[in-house]
Write a protein that holds these residues in place. Structure first.
Motif, PDB file in Angstrom:
ATOM      1  N   UNK A   1      17.048 -56.292   7.149  1.00 15.73           N
ATOM      2  CA  UNK A   1      17.752 -56.401   8.421  1.00 15.73           C
ATOM      3  C   UNK A   1      17.474 -55.145   9.244  1.00 15.73           C
ATOM      4  N   UNK A   2      17.515 -55.242  10.561  1.00 12.06           N
ATOM      5  CA  UNK A   2      17.156 -54.101  11.401  1.00 12.06           C
ATOM      6  C   UNK A   2      18.133 -52.931  11.339  1.00 12.06           C
ATOM      7  N   UNK A   3      19.311 -53.146  10.790  1.00 13.44           N
ATOM      8  CA  UNK A   3      20.282 -52.048  10.690  1.00 13.44           C
ATOM      9  C   UNK A   3      20.224 -51.338   9.337  1.00 13.44           C
ATOM     10  N   UNK A   4      19.239 -51.661   8.509  1.00 19.50           N
ATOM     11  CA  UNK A   4      19.054 -51.028   7.206  1.00 19.50           C
ATOM     12  C   UNK A   4      18.798 -49.542   7.448  1.00 19.50           C
ATOM     13  N   UNK A   5      19.610 -48.681   6.892  1.00 12.66           N
ATOM     14  CA  UNK A   5      19.545 -47.252   7.181  1.00 12.66           C
ATOM     15  C   UNK A   5      18.144 -46.662   7.034  1.00 12.66           C
ATOM     16  N   UNK A   6      17.387 -46.960   5.988  1.00 15.23           N
ATOM     17  CA  UNK A   6      16.026 -46.415   5.939  1.00 15.23           C
ATOM     18  C   UNK A   6      15.174 -46.840   7.144  1.00 15.23           C
ATOM     19  N   UNK A   7      15.351 -48.062   7.638  1.00 18.38           N
ATOM     20  CA  UNK A   7      14.603 -48.508   8.817  1.00 18.38           C
ATOM     21  C   UNK A   7      15.041 -47.734  10.059  1.00 18.38           C
ATOM     22  N   UNK A   8      16.328 -47.502  10.202  1.00 18.84           N
ATOM     23  CA  UNK A   8      16.847 -46.757  11.350  1.00 18.84           C
ATOM     24  C   UNK A   8      16.356 -45.307  11.288  1.00 18.84           C
ATOM     25  N   UNK A   9      16.334 -44.734  10.102  1.00 21.16           N
ATOM     26  CA  UNK A   9      15.824 -43.367   9.943  1.00 21.16           C
ATOM     27  C   UNK A   9      14.330 -43.301  10.276  1.00 21.16           C
ATOM     28  N   UNK A  10      13.571 -44.285   9.835  1.00 20.70           N
ATOM     29  CA  UNK A  10      12.144 -44.298  10.153  1.00 20.70           C
ATOM     30  C   UNK A  10      11.937 -44.452  11.656  1.00 20.70           C
ATOM     31  N   UNK A  11      12.732 -45.300  12.282  1.00 22.78           N
ATOM     32  CA  UNK A  11      12.665 -45.454  13.738  1.00 22.78           C
ATOM     33  C   UNK A  11      12.934 -44.113  14.426  1.00 22.78           C
ATOM     34  N   UNK A  12      13.992 -43.415  14.010  1.00 17.76           N
ATOM     35  CA  UNK A  12      14.327 -42.118  14.602  1.00 17.76           C
ATOM     36  C   UNK A  12      13.197 -41.116  14.371  1.00 17.76           C
ATOM     37  N   UNK A  13      12.584 -41.182  13.213  1.00 17.86           N
ATOM     38  CA  UNK A  13      11.468 -40.296  12.905  1.00 17.86           C
ATOM     39  C   UNK A  13      10.285 -40.541  13.833  1.00 17.86           C
ATOM     40  N   UNK A  14       9.983 -41.794  14.079  1.00 18.19           N
ATOM     41  CA  UNK A  14       8.823 -42.147  14.913  1.00 18.19           C
ATOM     42  C   UNK A  14       9.064 -41.911  16.395  1.00 18.19           C
ATOM     43  N   UNK A  15      10.297 -42.128  16.857  1.00 19.78           N
ATOM     44  CA  UNK A  15      10.562 -42.112  18.302  1.00 19.78           C
ATOM     45  C   UNK A  15      11.329 -40.886  18.775  1.00 19.78           C
ATOM     46  N   UNK A  16      12.023 -40.213  17.857  1.00 20.43           N
ATOM     47  CA  UNK A  16      12.896 -39.115  18.262  1.00 20.43           C
ATOM     48  C   UNK A  16      14.230 -39.591  18.811  1.00 20.43           C
ATOM     49  N   UNK A  17      14.437 -40.898  18.863  1.00 19.07           N
ATOM     50  CA  UNK A  17      15.674 -41.489  19.386  1.00 19.07           C
ATOM     51  C   UNK A  17      16.697 -41.586  18.250  1.00 19.07           C
ATOM     52  N   UNK A  18      17.722 -40.732  18.316  1.00 21.55           N
ATOM     53  CA  UNK A  18      18.754 -40.748  17.273  1.00 21.55           C
ATOM     54  C   UNK A  18      20.017 -41.474  17.731  1.00 21.55           C
ATOM     55  N   UNK A  19      19.913 -42.216  18.833  1.00 20.60           N
ATOM     56  CA  UNK A  19      21.075 -42.895  19.399  1.00 20.60           C
ATOM     57  C   UNK A  19      21.835 -43.764  18.412  1.00 20.60           C
ATOM     58  N   UNK A  20      21.124 -44.586  17.658  1.00 18.99           N
ATOM     59  CA  UNK A  20      21.810 -45.473  16.707  1.00 18.99           C
ATOM     60  C   UNK A  20      22.413 -44.685  15.549  1.00 18.99           C
ATOM     61  N   UNK A  21      21.753 -43.618  15.140  1.00 18.70           N
ATOM     62  CA  UNK A  21      22.337 -42.780  14.087  1.00 18.70           C
ATOM     63  C   UNK A  21      23.616 -42.121  14.599  1.00 18.70           C
TER      64      UNK A  21
END
Length: 164
Positions: A103-123
């Motif tokens: 699911x898109x809210x899986x914490x490792x996926x959200x962390x990887x997204x933040x790593x790639x984009x610099x966007x920590x909004x969801x975190x």
């Protein structure tokens, strides 16, 4: 200290099921993200089968340690579907497509997204949920708590009035 992007990517890898690839990456993770040494040192000396069994015990049997961020805010309600859509829309807005492996809210996926984009909004938006998860992992006595400690240390504090 590495940038938060490196930490988020390393934390994402630490919070996924510890397969053979994880064992191979472990020396790099230890070097790249010293904030995670409490976990990576444990993982380095723990036999693979034991590490895998511990992951399943911690994350797969009950929602008490859920790695799905919208579960913390919406539970198993219809609101959760809209939350999941928001995650997917955020990924698309940054030019990323989310696969259906998790699911898109899986914490490792959200962390990887933040790593790639610099966007920590969801975190940051789910800071209260991350604090709750961190507290429960600490109380459970698992080294995974160290990973949440490191991630939470990079985020702004939860808004006043958030649940303890």
């Amino acid at each position: 200290m590495p940038g938060f992007e490196v930490l988020y990517q390393a934390a994402a890898l630490c919070l996924t099921y510890p397969d053979d690839d994880f064992r191979t990456r472990l020396p790099l993770l230890r070097e790249a993200a010293p904030q995670l040494r409490g976990f990576t040192d444990h993982a380095a000396v723990t036999p693979q089968g034991e590490l895998q069994a511990h992951y399943v015990e911690v994350f797969d049997f009950k929602n008490r340690h859920s790695l799905y961020l919208s579960w913390w805010t919406d539970g198993d309600t219809r609101n959760r579907g809209m939350s999941l859509v928001r995650f997917k829309e955020l990924y698309r807005a940054h030019g990323l497509e989310f696969t259906d492996e998790e699911l898109p809210d899986f914490l490792p996926a959200v962390l990887e997204f933040a790593s790639r984009t610099g966007d920590i909004g969801m975190l940051a938006e789910h800071r209260d949920a991350l604090d709750q998860l961190r507290s429960r992992l600490t109380a459970f006595g698992t080294p995974y708590a160290c990973v949440l400690d490191a991630v939470c240390a990079t985020l702004p504090p939860a808004p006043t009035g958030a649940r303890p």
